[in-house]
Design an enzyme around this catalytic site. Sequence first.
Site, PDB file in Angstrom:
ATOM      1  N   TRP A   1       0.811  -1.228   0.000  1.00 28.60           N
ATOM      2  CA  TRP A   1       0.000   0.000   0.000  1.00 28.60           C
ATOM      3  C   TRP A   1       0.839   1.270   0.000  1.00 28.60           C
ATOM      4  CZ3 TRP A   1      -4.357  -1.263   4.139  1.00 28.60           C
ATOM      5  CH2 TRP A   1      -5.057  -2.400   3.711  1.00 28.60           C
ATOM      6  N   LYS A   2       2.130   1.113   0.190  1.00 32.46           N
ATOM      7  CA  LYS A   2       3.047   2.274   0.200  1.00 32.46           C
ATOM      8  C   LYS A   2       2.540   3.347   1.176  1.00 32.46           C
ATOM      9  CE  LYS A   2       4.553   0.991  -4.382  1.00 32.46           C
ATOM     10  NZ  LYS A   2       5.179   1.382  -5.631  1.00 32.46           N
TER      11      LYS A   2
ATOM     12  N   SER B   1       3.371  -2.561 -12.026  1.00 33.32           N
ATOM     13  CA  SER B   1       2.162  -2.274 -12.810  1.00 33.32           C
ATOM     14  C   SER B   1       1.277  -3.492 -13.056  1.00 33.32           C
ATOM     15  CB  SER B   1       2.530  -1.594 -14.141  1.00 33.32           C
ATOM     16  OG  SER B   1       3.115  -0.338 -13.887  1.00 33.32           O
TER      17      SER B   1
ATOM     18  N   GLU C   1      11.229  -6.857  -9.494  1.00 32.35           N
ATOM     19  CA  GLU C   1      10.484  -5.655  -9.869  1.00 32.35           C
ATOM     20  C   GLU C   1      11.357  -4.737 -10.712  1.00 32.35           C
ATOM     21  OE1 GLU C   1       7.049  -4.784  -6.996  1.00 32.35           O
ATOM     22  OE2 GLU C   1       8.838  -3.909  -6.132  1.00 32.35           O
TER      23      GLU C   1
ATOM     24  N   HIS D   1      13.027  -2.739  -1.344  1.00 31.96           N
ATOM     25  CA  HIS D   1      12.174  -2.191  -2.403  1.00 31.96           C
ATOM     26  C   HIS D   1      12.929  -1.053  -3.099  1.00 31.96           C
ATOM     27  CE1 HIS D   1       8.911  -0.154  -4.441  1.00 31.96           C
ATOM     28  NE2 HIS D   1       8.216  -1.277  -4.330  1.00 31.96           N
TER      29      HIS D   1
END
Length: 249
Positions: A9-10, A208, A166, A95
């Site tokens: 959810w950042k 995405s 990612e 991340h």
Amino acid sequence: MSRFVIGNWKMNLTLAEAVSLAHGSVKIAAKHSGTSIVIAPPLPFLISIREAMGIIPPNFYLASQVVSAQPEGAFTGDVAAKQLKGIVTHCLVGHSERRRYHSETGHSIGEQVKNLLAQGIVPIVCFGEMSQSTQKIFSSQITTDLGQDLYGLKVEEITRCLFAYEPLWAIGTGHAAAPGYVHKATVHMKQWFEKNYGDAPIVLYGGSVNEQNAGLLGSIKELDGLLVGGASLHAKQFGEICALFTPHV
Ligand code: PGA
């Protein structure tokens, strides 16, 4: 083996919105008992979410987005793995946004992994090319760089982690890597892990992911899961992604 769909959810949502989305995510997990559903809400909301959720399905997990490389002490604003114990079962590590905006490096990532594992929390190690120049041409340099992050970790520590590939150029751009590219990257990573550590871990793709591409990504049999950012902020969209990315048969 169960597949994973992880929602990152950042730094989004209010407390009320986060609790409501957590309830929605629990309902999604209840519907898809063959898939492990993990949500990573903002840090200050974790306890409220945990308390509000009540009884949760066994395939539903809570993750932190961050952990300190230090075990404890005078590190203002940081959170230690032992403080996360009992609240989360998983934690994102490395991340690209942490690497880019907080200068997290290979050494710090290795320390985070060690601290988490010592507390029984599963690290979700994120990695991928940081440069846009490699766009859409898979380079084995990616796994070479990952080797730097994992340097100094024992094989049994590495095999307890989940790994999320990612590519930077796919995160938050609306342009996910093509399924053929994800397939090639996943196979390369699994082979690299097997060669270097004797075992192929769980490998996820992120960047995405949405309800338009989740079905095609789901058809990649080597792929064990998805790490979803923006599309995990809407229960309906997240639910559709989970439905499309069905368990391995
Ligand atoms: P995105 O984010 O799905 O919004 O591209 C993925 C991530 O950063 O983990």
